[in-house]
Write a protein that holds these residues in place. Structure first.
Motif, mmCIF file in Angstrom:
data_model
loop_
_atom_site.group_PDB
_atom_site.id
_atom_site.type_symbol
_atom_site.label_atom_id
_atom_site.label_comp_id
_atom_site.label_asym_id
_atom_site.label_seq_id
_atom_site.Cartn_x
_atom_site.Cartn_y
_atom_site.Cartn_z
ATOM 1 N N UNK B 61 0.873 -1.166 0.000
ATOM 2 C CA UNK B 61 0.000 0.000 0.000
ATOM 3 C C UNK B 61 0.910 1.215 0.000
ATOM 4 N N UNK B 62 0.975 1.905 -1.122
ATOM 5 C CA UNK B 62 1.821 3.097 -1.223
ATOM 6 C C UNK B 62 0.900 4.277 -1.514
ATOM 7 N N UNK B 63 0.425 4.903 -0.463
ATOM 8 C CA UNK B 63 -0.485 6.037 -0.624
ATOM 9 C C UNK B 63 0.176 7.261 -0.006
ATOM 10 N N UNK B 64 0.412 8.248 -0.843
ATOM 11 C CA UNK B 64 1.098 9.452 -0.353
ATOM 12 C C UNK B 64 0.336 10.107 0.794
ATOM 13 N N UNK B 65 -1.003 10.005 0.742
ATOM 14 C CA UNK B 65 -1.806 10.666 1.774
ATOM 15 C C UNK B 65 -2.001 9.773 2.994
ATOM 16 N N UNK B 68 2.861 5.108 6.388
ATOM 17 C CA UNK B 68 3.938 4.664 5.494
ATOM 18 C C UNK B 68 3.462 3.527 4.584
ATOM 19 N N UNK B 69 4.351 3.125 3.666
ATOM 20 C CA UNK B 69 4.030 2.016 2.778
ATOM 21 C C UNK B 69 4.061 0.711 3.570
ATOM 22 N N UNK B 283 0.517 2.607 -5.021
ATOM 23 C CA UNK B 283 0.484 1.143 -4.965
ATOM 24 C C UNK B 283 -0.482 0.587 -5.998
ATOM 25 N N UNK B 284 -1.684 1.148 -6.022
ATOM 26 C CA UNK B 284 -2.682 0.699 -6.995
ATOM 27 C C UNK B 284 -2.233 1.064 -8.417
#
Lengths: 442, 313
Positions: B61-65, B68-69, B283-284
């Motif tokens: 899960x890499x979400x800037x908002x 962490x990942x 991530x998506x």
């Protein structure tokens, strides 16, 4: 004589060193360590607008010792580059675009320096009312360099041909007048609404919702348009009805905001745009090269429920990315770029050689007043009044962090309703569901 | 005694008569490696490393908002397939590929056969043909907006002038298939020049005596084209089709400019842009990019297996 073996080794070393240098240069982050230098430095300014005249930039360099390298990139590409550079923590520019619609995201992400670190932003509030659109919490992430807001434009000549000399102040009168223009055969399709699935359609709906006396979201991001008697619902119905009843050209289902202004309003194909942009009369409709309706289009206060409605701001802002090399120098540039003197020059108060092409309207009230006094701002009285008394941020608490997804849900569903793929009720239902999902964070 | 060229490229002296072959231990020659190293570095640094990173990151899960990942298995992929807009864009992209590859290949063959002939102004025609390929997709989109436009478009104007339609029609946005077809025509206009040039190169490799032989055997022009030309240009057609697959699977500019974010024409790459750069859910976005890459490889492989046949003259 150098032997083959030695030569091969030498070549290997050279190529190896070059490879390491290449990889190192490709992988290194240029954003390490900002400099506070302001003399003799070159800053990169990247915006989606043309640069000011060279003489103006040269004057800035003379005053400050800062050289400006200006890059103009289209808005979509610019937002992608800002996101990519910030995510990679890489230097991209010293000063760049801060869009009002991304202020919520930017406030949380920390991609831009708070401007209060460099400027006295509190003192700017009274002279630059639209600075509110760039404020989230206690952070000011950008400074508005123009004062674009949505306003209603009317082709007074076409309205007059239909016997309308008093401009409408309510939505009922406005709708009735548009039908009169159509029935009189002055324009086959008198109303311009851009139904292409893009930001322009979302913005039009927000302004129409304001005209019906409401807002699209409350302070907590909850949808305010779900019920049939809500302003947002009525606005969507009014817009789609406009298309179905022949007020709006059928081809508008794929027309963007700027396209509609350039090919319909400026060519006299339509007689009014409810949600036009401040500055368009001077920069588009009264420019003979791009318009066949010179001196015909005027700004009017946007009609509302029982009198003029609020207008919504969509100003362009400029800020300093946290990976900037010279943030202090960038702050000096922003101070100069948004000063009253520069804004007067950009707006044409001091001659054509100082004009910033397609500059909408100064963000400083004092500059707007000065332009109006000098008679250099077309529709200046109306615009100055709207800017002081009527223009409001689309989201007074700052745009939500999920604004881009919300805007896309709005534009795609309203577009589908316009194209006949779904009813207004279903479109509103779909937008409500998307908003609820976004607001809940799922 | 004869003089020849030995493996190492140096002149050697060979005694007449049989002689036991001694395998010389080959010395490592760094020169070939040196020569390919810049390209290798570029491929590794700019393709393989990012590809590896994308594969790995697509399972996080890499979400800037929402930092962490964190590792989240196949959740990104599950989310993709539960998103109606993305599922719809996959169908749209399939149509873009089918229409785009078929049309660009067909037109590429036609143009190549025409350009194979010698006629006055051929060079100028080749230069004109290449022009759409050199234009950025966004510019082409803007040009074609003025052609398809339902209010003031050129096509409406021409059709009305010819009395083929009574009043202006809305071409884009009302019917999904028509919308995709018209958008893809714009991309075909862009990619066909390259297809034509690739097929033309294959055409020019065919020896003239094969045509002479076919003529002597009484083959008609159509029979010659079907039995001689087509089999021998299959490698060129394969390359043209693969480049068309890559271009159409990644279509972005044309649907974005001509049809906005509307579901009627939205492509997978547009969704990747929305997910990555508007929602900031990288991530998506990585997962969606990975799907496009896998789809590109699979479809290209299928084209290769179905169309490519080795040709030797």
């Amino acid at each position: 004589m150098i032997s083959t073996k030695k030569r091969a080794r030498a070549i290997t070393l050279v190529v190896g060193a070059a490879a390491v240098a290449l990889i190192a240069s490709g992988c290194s982050s240029a954003g390490s360590g900002a400099s506070s230098d302001t003399k003799g430095v070159t800053i990169n300014v990247v915006l989606a607008v043309d640069p000011p005249p060279k003489s103006e930039l040269a004057e800035f360099t003379k005053q400050t010792g800062i050289t400006v390298k200006w890059t103009n990139i289209d808005w979509d590409s610019l937002q992608t580059k800002i996101a990519a550079a910030a995510t990679a923590k890489t230097y991209f520019a010293d000063a760049t675009d801060v869009d009002w619609s991304r202020v919520g995201q930017l406030g949380k992400l920390g991609w831009f320096y708070p401007m209060q670190n460099y400027l006295n932003t509190k003192s700017l509030v009274s002279s630059m009312p639209q600075i509110n659109s760039f404020t989230v919490g206690n952070k000011v992430v950008g400074i508005p360099f123009d004062a674009s807001f949505t306003t209603t434009t009317v082709n007074k000549t076409m309205f007059a041909k239909a016997g309308i000399t008093t401009m409408p102040t309510t939505m009922t009168d406005y709708t009735s007048d548009l039908h009169k223009v159509k029935d009189a055969g002055v324009a086959q399709y008198p109303l311009n609404i851009p139904f292409a699935a893009s930001e322009g359609l979302s913005t039009y709906w927000y302004q129409t919702t304001a005209a019906f006396g409401g807002t699209v979201l409350d302070g907590k991001g909850k949808p305010q348009f779900s019920k049939p008697n809500s302003a947002g619902y009525k606005a969507a119905e009014w817009m789609i009805d406009g298309l179905k009843s022949g007020l709006v050209p059928p081809g508008n289902i794929n027309v963007t905001d700027s396209q509609g202004m350039q090919t319909l309003m400026a060519k006299g194909q339509t007689a009014s745009t409810l949600s036009d942009y401040s500055g368009n009369v001077g920069s588009l409709y009264d420019v003979p090269a791009s318009s066949s309706v010179v001196n015909q289009v005027i700004y009017i206060p946007t009609p509302g429920v029982s009198g003029p409605a609020h207008n919504l701001g969509n100003p362009d802002g400029i800020g300093i990315p946290v990976n900037a090399k010279y943030p202090k120098a960038a702050a000096k540039f922003i101070t100069w770029f948004t000063s009253e003197e520069s804004q007067l020059n950009f707006a044409g108060a001091n001659g054509p050689d100082k004009v910033l092409p397609s500059y909408a309207l100064p963000s400083r009230l004092s500059a707007v007043d000065a332009l109006t006094t000098k008679g250099k701002l077309l529709g200046g009285d109306t615009l100055a009044d709207l800017l002081k008394n009527s223009a409001r941020p689309v989201f007074p608490q700052g745009a939500p962090i999920w604004y881009p997804d919300f805007s896309r849900a709005v534009s795609t569903n309203l577009h589908a309703a316009a194209a006949g793929d779904m009813s207004v009720a279903d479109a509103i239902k779909a937008i409500t569901a998307a908003t609820d999902k976004l607001a809940s964070g799922s | 005694m004869t003089v020849g060229i030995a493996t190492g490229g140096r002149p050697s002296v060979r005694e007449d008569g049989p002689r036991p072959v001694r395998r010389r231990k080959r010395k490592f020659d760094p020169l070939p490696w040196l020569l390919v190293s810049p390209l290798m570095i570029f491929i590794i640094a700019l393709a393989l490393v990012p590809a590896g990173f994308t594969i790995g990151a697509s399972f996080f899960r890499v979400q800037e908002l929402n930092p962490p990942a964190v590792f989240n298995g196949i959740q990104n992929f599950v989310k993709l397939f539960s998103d109606g807009a993305i599922v719809s864009s996959i169908g749209n992209t399939g149509l873009y590929v089918l229409i785009g590859v078929a049309l660009s290949t067909l037109l590429g063959i036609v143009f190549a056969v025409v350009l194979q002939q010698r006629f006055r102004g051929r060079s100028a025609l080749v230069a004109i043909l290449i022009l759409p390929w050199a234009l950025p997709g966004v510019v082409e989109g803007i040009v074609w907006v003025n052609i398809w436009d339902g209010n003031t478009g050129l096509l409406n104007s021409v059709l009305t002038s010819l009395h083929l339609i009574g009043h202006y029609q809305v071409f884009l946005g009302q019917n999904q298939f028509v919308t995709i077809l018209l958008i893809e025509i714009v991309q075909v206009w862009q990619i066909t020049p390259l297809s034509a040039l690739l097929i033309l190169a294959a055409l020019q490799n065919i020896p003239g005596d094969l045509y002479e032989a076919a003529s002597l055997d009484g083959a008609s022009p159509w029979q010659t084209f079907r039995r001689v030309t087509m089999p021998l240009i299959r490698p060129g057609i394969t390359i043209a089709m693969v480049q068309a697959v890559i271009a159409t699977l990644n279509v972005f500019d044309q649907p974005y400019v001509l049809n906005g974010a509307a579901a009627t024409g939205s492509s997978v790459t547009m969704q990747t842009y929305f997910v990555s750069f508007q929602s900031l859910d990288f991530g998506e976005g990585y997962a969606l990019s990975l799907l496009i890459t896998v789809a590109t490889l699979v479809v290209s492989f299928v084209v290769l297996k179905l169309v490519y046949r080795p040709v030797e003259f």
